[in-house]
Design a protein around this motif. Structure first.
Motif, short mmCIF file in Angstrom:
data_model
loop_
_atom_site.label_atom_id
_atom_site.label_comp_id
_atom_site.label_asym_id
_atom_site.label_seq_id
_atom_site.Cartn_x
_atom_site.Cartn_y
_atom_site.Cartn_z
N ASP A 160 0.80 -1.12 -0.05
CA ASP A 160 -0.28 -0.08 0.03
C ASP A 160 0.74 1.37 0.14
O ASP A 160 0.54 2.30 -0.71
N ILE A 161 2.00 1.17 0.86
CA ILE A 161 2.77 2.41 0.69
C ILE A 161 3.35 2.80 -0.56
O ILE A 161 3.57 3.89 -0.81
N LEU A 162 3.77 1.64 -1.33
CA LEU A 162 4.20 1.94 -2.58
C LEU A 162 3.14 2.63 -3.52
O LEU A 162 3.86 3.52 -4.10
N LYS A 163 2.03 1.94 -3.51
CA LYS A 163 0.91 2.74 -4.27
C LYS A 163 0.77 4.24 -3.79
O LYS A 163 0.51 5.18 -4.70
N LYS A 164 0.64 4.48 -2.73
CA LYS A 164 0.43 5.75 -2.25
C LYS A 164 1.57 6.72 -2.58
O LYS A 164 1.54 7.81 -2.93
N VAL A 211 3.80 6.46 -5.10
CA VAL A 211 3.83 6.47 -6.49
C VAL A 211 2.69 7.50 -7.04
O VAL A 211 2.83 8.73 -7.80
N LYS A 212 1.36 7.55 -6.44
CA LYS A 212 0.38 8.28 -6.59
C LYS A 212 0.75 9.82 -6.32
O LYS A 212 0.33 10.76 -7.10
N GLN A 213 1.12 10.06 -4.98
CA GLN A 213 1.61 11.36 -4.75
C GLN A 213 2.69 11.85 -5.83
O GLN A 213 2.66 13.17 -5.98
N LEU A 214 3.62 11.16 -5.93
CA LEU A 214 4.46 11.90 -7.12
C LEU A 214 4.13 12.08 -8.51
O LEU A 214 4.39 13.18 -8.85
N VAL A 215 3.28 11.19 -8.84
CA VAL A 215 2.83 11.58 -10.15
C VAL A 215 1.90 12.70 -10.18
O VAL A 215 1.63 13.38 -11.11
N VAL A 243 3.14 7.43 -15.72
CA VAL A 243 3.63 6.28 -15.47
C VAL A 243 5.03 6.12 -14.63
O VAL A 243 5.93 7.09 -15.16
N CYS A 244 5.09 5.75 -13.18
CA CYS A 244 6.22 6.09 -12.72
C CYS A 244 6.97 4.70 -12.28
O CYS A 244 6.48 3.48 -12.18
N TYR A 245 8.40 4.81 -12.65
CA TYR A 245 9.44 3.55 -12.28
C TYR A 245 10.05 4.30 -11.08
O TYR A 245 11.07 5.13 -11.22
N LEU A 246 10.36 3.48 -9.98
CA LEU A 246 11.22 3.89 -9.01
C LEU A 246 12.42 3.22 -9.09
O LEU A 246 12.58 1.83 -9.26
N THR A 247 13.76 4.00 -8.76
CA THR A 247 14.84 3.50 -8.75
C THR A 247 15.58 3.89 -7.63
O THR A 247 15.02 4.25 -6.36
N MET A 259 17.41 7.29 -3.49
CA MET A 259 16.24 7.13 -4.18
C MET A 259 16.27 8.07 -5.50
O MET A 259 16.86 8.85 -5.81
N GLY A 260 15.37 7.44 -6.48
CA GLY A 260 15.35 7.97 -7.92
C GLY A 260 14.05 7.48 -8.51
O GLY A 260 13.29 6.74 -8.01
N ALA A 261 13.71 8.26 -9.64
CA ALA A 261 12.30 7.73 -10.31
C ALA A 261 12.22 8.47 -11.85
O ALA A 261 13.25 9.34 -12.14
#
Length: 563
Positions: A157-161, A163-167, A176-180, A356-358
């Protein structure tokens, strides 16, 4: 009980004698005219984006020995790796300001502390985006580490949350978000996205650009090419001109500079196409921070984006240096120019020091990629810290603060530009500023040694800055976002004092009035005082700076009560 020198005097004397022998041997080697060039190995894990100057000999021979082409550092900082040798390639010893080692042991918000508890104002470590060791970030990270560290492949859930905030901070169609784990990984993935989508391999980059330390990123980072022995530029990499309006081909007084620099990009693309090559992507920083902080003319990116897309390429905006509100007006640097890139890459500001990166792109571009896997990208701890950073930026109003503090600082720096002939240009936005140091304003010859001297002068006043730029002559200002107006006053005051100090030793004879003897009609000789050509040009340049300041003053509100 640990042994002391008194306990074992013989060991101490032996060590002292051995050290003397080493020093003697080094002196002998220096005197050998045919001594082969050798490099002193550096600790690769102690490198950063910044160069780390430390106390060294002032002799050119030693500097040559310390010149390490394998160094991956970009900027120069007034700190040390804990040894007497520098991993910055052996900068010369500064003649005016002492290079005492600086060993940082702790930091909080915009302040760093050495082993003796001396406090330094950090004006360069933008990695600590919301402030060093921000208590909320620290607490969040500790709490999440006690619950769950990794959940690769499972629903989180924390991953979805996160990515949603970042996008949500980015405009459409970036969805579409990829986390690095870093900005380097993000740029590497961005190139993979671009080449997969276009089915091409060629990339256009800008002079002195830097986009990471992975293999393919070194190829597209012109700044790195000179640092690698026998490096040969790849045929699929095409380098275009940096839009430098201070010393470049088209300058501040050219109203069409934006269009002309954009046309340089098109010339580069056309030259590649003439060789049968097709462009996959154009990648650059929105503010060109690594080359020396170069905000572009308003029209530059609008023209460039159209040109690149017309030739079938994608535009990649590298937001590693300017992202998450640093420029003050917007969350992302590219938004200052009213454009939307095809791919956005983000790095260090996301994690406040946590790796972190994205990469964010459109659905259309992402569908061409295929599989993407990362063991640590988007892990629960990273997502928790990332959410905390976004929350702090919002709650502490750091974007608007960067705008207000940045405007106040920029005005103060422009005032200093009028006072000091070696401060050639002041440029930037928000809390990313570049101060170009030159021999004088009329010749505009970059003076890297003088910039280094200024950096160490500021260090003596407990103010830390870095140096960047093609000629290592640009003072880099990228502090944590919690930097205040009172901090900016202190920085400006200390900089003024240091500039005054170094300027007193660099006055050129060419700027002094010249006495000329002429003969009048009566045959009598009289003395007149002529202004030198450079002195006249300097006055004209100061007039141009004054004009720029008057324009900026009309846009600046009063922020004196914001301390």
């Amino acid at each position: 009980m640990a042994p002391t020198l008194n306990d074992d005097r013989d060991d101490f004397l032996f060590a002292e004698a051995f050290l003397k022998r080493l020093v003697t041997r080094f002196s002998d080697l220096r005197e050998e005219s045919n001594m082969p060039h050798r490099t002193i190995p550096m600790a690769p894990n102690n490198c950063s984006l910044h160069e780390l100057p430390v106390p060294t000999s002032s002799t050119s021979e030693l500097d040559s020995l310390l010149d390490d082409p394998n160094n991956s550092c970009m900027h120069q900082l007034p700190v040390t790796n804990g040894e007497k040798l520098s991993n910055n390639g052996g900068q010369e010893m500064v003649s005016m300001f002492h290079r005492a080692p600086l060993r940082v042991t702790r930091a909080i918000k915009q302040y760093m502390y050495d082993e003796n508890g001396v406090e330094y104002l950090d004006c360069v470590n933008g990695t600590a985006h919301v402030g060093h060791c921000h208590p909320q970030v620290v607490s969040t990270g500790q709490s999440q580490m006690a619950k769950l560290v990794t959940a690769q492949g499972f629903v989180s859930d924390i991953l979805k949350k996160y990515v949603k905030q970042l996008v949500e901070t980015l405009p459409e169609p970036l969805s579409v978000c990829y986390l690095t784990n870093s900005g380097s990984e993000a740029n590497d993935l961005a190139l993979r996205l671009a080449t997969s989508y276009t089915e091409r391999e060629d990339v256009v980059v800008v002079e002195d650009g830097y986009h990471g330390n992975l293999g393919i990123l070194v190829d597209i980072s012109p700044k790195m090419h000179a640092k690698i022995p026998n490096y040969k530029k790849k045929d699929n990499v095409h380098i275009t001109k940096l839009p430098d309006q201070f010393r470049g081909k088209y300058r501040y007084d050219d109203e069409e500079a934006g269009l002309k620099y954009a046309q340089e990009v098109e010339k580069t693309i056309l030259a590649a196409e003439a060789k049968g090559r097709k462009i996959a992507a154009f990648i650059c920083e929105p503010m060109f921070v690594i080359p020396g902080v170069f905000p572009t003319p308003p029209s530059y990116f609008k023209h460039v984006y159209k040109i690149v897309r017309k030739h079938g390429g994608l535009v990649i905006a590298d937001e590693v240096q300017t992202g998450v509100g640093r420029t003050g007006n917007h969350m992302w640097g590219f938004q200052n120019f009213d454009v939307v890139p095809d791919i956005v890459t983000i790095g260090k500001p996301l994690g406040n020091g946590h790796p972190m990166g994205a990469v964010v792109c459109s659905r259309e571009v992402s569908e061409k990629l295929g599989g993407y896997f990362s063991t640590f990208g988007g892990n629960p701890v990273s997502c928790a810290i990332g959410l905390s950073v976004f929350e702090i930026v919002k709650n502490e109003k750091l974007v608007s603060s960067a705008k207000m503090v940045g405007k106040h600082l920029h005005k103060s720096l422009q005032d200093l530009q009028l006072k000091h002939r070696i401060l050639g240009d002041v440029r930037g936005a928000g809390l990313v500023q570049g101060l170009e140091i030159v021999n004088n304003k009329e010749e505009r010859i970059p003076d890297g040694k003088l910039a280094t001297e200024i950096m160490y002068g500021l260090k003596m006043k407990q103010v830390l800055v870095g140096i960047t730029g093609r000629d290592k002559n640009v003072i880099l200002f990228t502090p944590p976002m919690c930097f205040t107006i009172e901090n900016s006053r202190r920085f400006s005051k200390c900089l003024d004092e240091v500039l005054r100090s170094v300027s007193s030793r660099t006055i050129s004879l060419d700027t002094r009035p010249r006495s000329v003897i002429v003969t009048n009609r009566a045959g009598m000789k009289r003395q007149i005082i002529e202004k030198s050509q450079s002195q006249t040009m300097m006055e004209l340049d100061d007039a141009n700076v004054s004009k720029k300041i008057r324009i900026s003053e009309a846009e600046v509100d009063h922020y004196e009560d914001m301390d």
